[in-house]
Enzyme design. Structure first.
Site, PDB file in Angstrom:
ATOM      1  N   HIS A 109      -7.876   9.870 -11.136  1.00 51.57           N
ATOM      2  CA  HIS A 109      -8.685   8.912 -10.390  1.00 51.57           C
ATOM      3  C   HIS A 109      -9.014   9.431  -8.988  1.00 51.57           C
ATOM      4  CE1 HIS A 109      -7.997   6.412 -13.864  1.00 51.57           C
ATOM      5  NE2 HIS A 109      -6.707   6.685 -13.746  1.00 51.57           N
ATOM      6  N   GLU A 168      -2.889   3.525  -8.247  1.00 49.86           N
ATOM      7  CA  GLU A 168      -2.464   4.669  -9.047  1.00 49.86           C
ATOM      8  C   GLU A 168      -2.926   5.978  -8.413  1.00 49.86           C
ATOM      9  OE1 GLU A 168      -3.328   6.603 -13.485  1.00 49.86           O
ATOM     10  OE2 GLU A 168      -4.277   4.712 -12.921  1.00 49.86           O
ATOM     11  N   HIS A 180      -0.848  10.594 -14.156  1.00 54.91           N
ATOM     12  CA  HIS A 180      -1.305   9.196 -14.137  1.00 54.91           C
ATOM     13  C   HIS A 180      -0.124   8.237 -14.082  1.00 54.91           C
ATOM     14  CE1 HIS A 180      -5.570   9.913 -15.142  1.00 54.91           C
ATOM     15  NE2 HIS A 180      -5.076  11.022 -15.677  1.00 54.91           N
ATOM     16  N   GLU A 221       1.644  10.119 -18.340  1.00 54.65           N
ATOM     17  CA  GLU A 221       1.713   8.731 -17.851  1.00 54.65           C
ATOM     18  C   GLU A 221       3.151   8.534 -17.392  1.00 54.65           C
ATOM     19  OE1 GLU A 221      -0.649   6.578 -17.422  1.00 54.65           O
ATOM     20  OE2 GLU A 221      -2.241   6.943 -18.888  1.00 54.65           O
TER      21      GLU A 221
END
Length: 176
Positions: A9, A24, A77, A142
């Protein structure tokens, strides 16, 4: 070895947002910069998508990794889910034949123990652009669920970020 680190992101795309407003994109940038430093301290070359809160497209990310002919693509992430009790680390790879499949299993195991979070295991996806379009073995990590208030409370803390980076780094250092 040459690693491409993709901090998920950034900029206009904050990624998941915790209940108390933690982005995040900021958490993975902090973790990623620590990881970059650790890998460089071990004489590896590290190329990153970003070094600040700037947005880059998915195609930019994979094109840059491919252009620099990196050996491995690692995307960081934080997960999110409507169930605020969800926890756990999982790592995504393109398929089971990926050279990073066993490394992904180790990262899950190591992060699970270090963060006292469930090991959700290695998942397969041919739809993630960063896994599909990179020319080198790739994984998407993740780390845990930012939507969980316990995780959100600690994920901006330097010690937490350092622990995550250290565990990923130590696992990557064992690559052939």
């Amino acid at each position: 070895m040459k690693f491409y680190l993709d901090f998920g992101h950034g900029g206009k795309d904050s990624g998941a947002v915790g209940f108390n407003g933690t982005f995040e994109s900021n958490v993975v940038l902090k973790i990623g910069l620590i990881l970059k430093s650790m890998l460089e301290d071990n004489n590896h070359t590290v190329i990153t998508t970003r070094c600040d809160n700037t947005y880059y497209s998915l195609s930019y990310r994979t094109n840059k990794a491919n252009k620099y002919n990196c050996d491995y693509f690692i995307s960081l992430h934080m997960n999110s889910f409507s169930n605020r009790n969800a926890r756990g680390c999982e790592v995504w790879v393109y398929d089971k034949s990926s050279r990073l499949y066993n490394t992904a299993k180790s990262i899950c195991s190591n992060l699970s123990k270090a963060l006292n979070t469930p090991n959700r295991g290695v998942k397969i996806s041919k739809s993630f652009a960063v896994l599909r379009k990179s020319n080198m073995p790739a994984m998407l990590v993740e780390i845990d669920f930012i939507s969980n208030s316990l995780v959100e409370d600690v994920c901006s803390n330097y010690d937490y970020c350092y622990t995550v980076a250290e565990n990923i780094c130590n696992t990557l250092l064992n690559l052939d």
